[in-house]
Design a protein around this motif. Structure first.
Motif, PDB file in Angstrom:
ATOM      1  N   TYR A 113      -8.897  15.398   5.124  1.00 17.49           N
ATOM      2  CA  TYR A 113      -9.004  13.995   5.287  1.00 17.49           C
ATOM      3  C   TYR A 113      -8.668  13.013   3.952  1.00 17.49           C
ATOM      4  N   GLU A 116      -7.829   5.995   1.453  1.00 20.12           N
ATOM      5  CA  GLU A 116      -6.732   5.459   2.633  1.00 20.12           C
ATOM      6  C   GLU A 116      -6.433   4.811   0.721  1.00 20.12           C
ATOM      7  N   VAL A 132       0.562  11.795   8.919  1.00 16.01           N
ATOM      8  CA  VAL A 132      -1.498  10.352   9.745  1.00 16.01           C
ATOM      9  C   VAL A 132      -1.270  10.526  10.565  1.00 16.01           C
ATOM     10  N   GLU A 134      -4.890   9.250  12.267  1.00 15.73           N
ATOM     11  CA  GLU A 134      -5.990   8.497  12.733  1.00 15.73           C
ATOM     12  C   GLU A 134      -5.965   7.664  11.544  1.00 15.73           C
ATOM     13  N   ARG A 135      -6.809   6.582  11.418  1.00 16.23           N
ATOM     14  CA  ARG A 135      -7.413   5.999  10.356  1.00 16.23           C
ATOM     15  C   ARG A 135      -8.731   5.424  10.369  1.00 16.23           C
ATOM     16  N   GLU A 136     -10.604   6.291   9.796  1.00 13.99           N
ATOM     17  CA  GLU A 136     -11.227   5.694  10.341  1.00 13.99           C
ATOM     18  C   GLU A 136     -11.812   4.722   8.998  1.00 13.99           C
ATOM     19  N   VAL A 142     -12.169   3.474   3.802  1.00 16.44           N
ATOM     20  CA  VAL A 142     -11.763   4.187   4.819  1.00 16.44           C
ATOM     21  C   VAL A 142     -10.966   5.571   4.838  1.00 16.44           C
ATOM     22  N   ILE A 144      -7.887   8.681   5.591  1.00 15.01           N
ATOM     23  CA  ILE A 144      -6.829   8.720   5.990  1.00 15.01           C
ATOM     24  C   ILE A 144      -7.427  10.336   7.198  1.00 15.01           C
ATOM     25  N   HIS A 145      -7.010  10.536   7.738  1.00 13.02           N
ATOM     26  CA  HIS A 145      -6.988  11.678   9.347  1.00 13.02           C
ATOM     27  C   HIS A 145      -5.802  12.288   9.200  1.00 13.02           C
TER      28      HIS A 145
END
Length: 151
Positions: A113, A116, A132, A134-136, A142, A144-145
């Motif tokens: 991760y 962002e 990418v 997931e966005r957490e 934020v 970015i996974h």
């Protein structure tokens, strides 16, 4: 001439590891506007639970890879190059080693991760085959996974 592989780091390397992380993540701090997550960590605990791999240089380590073995994947918890070694392929060597280590541990999935706001980092990981996932959204940032499947 081939370069030596990373060496396993341990508790005796803690001061060097923390100094390398502070130096390597300084630019991220400016871009994120908050302290990078690796700089908030308790390294005494991490050294007991994670794998640390150092790329040694003549005077000090040039890079550091921190891995977390999880049941279904290998998490790249941190990949860092010292400021004097940035742009010299250190990060790529460490990512390549993460794939070697994943195979040794019978993991076909690598995850990581990043922030962002770290657009250059995201693009760099994408150039190395990460996508990418997931966005957490956290309270102060934020994440970015990203994920990569290896054979």
């Amino acid at each position: 001439m081939s370069q030596p592989p990373p060496r396993r780091g341990g508790p005796d390397d803690r001061a060097v590891i923390e100094a390398l992380q502070q130096a390597a993540y300084a630019r991220n701090r400016e871009q994120l506007g908050v302290e990078p997550l690796p700089l908030l960590a308790d390294y005494a605990s991490l050294l007991a639970s994670h794998e640390f791999w150092l790329l040694d240089g003549a005077a000090a380590p040039r890079g550091l890879l921190v891995l977390e073995k999880r049941p279904k994947d290998l998490l790249i918890w941190s990949v860092a190059a010292s400021p004097v070694a940035q742009g010299q392929g250190v990060g790529t060597r460490l990512l390549d080693f993460a794939e070697v280590r994943a195979r040794q541990l019978n993991r076909s999935t690598l995850r990581l991760y990043t922030g962002e706001k770290l657009i250059r980092n995201i693009a760099w990981y994408e150039r190395h085959g990460y996508a990418v996932e997931e966005r957490e959204v956290l309270a102060d940032r934020v994440l970015i996974h990203m994920v990569k499947t290896i054979s």
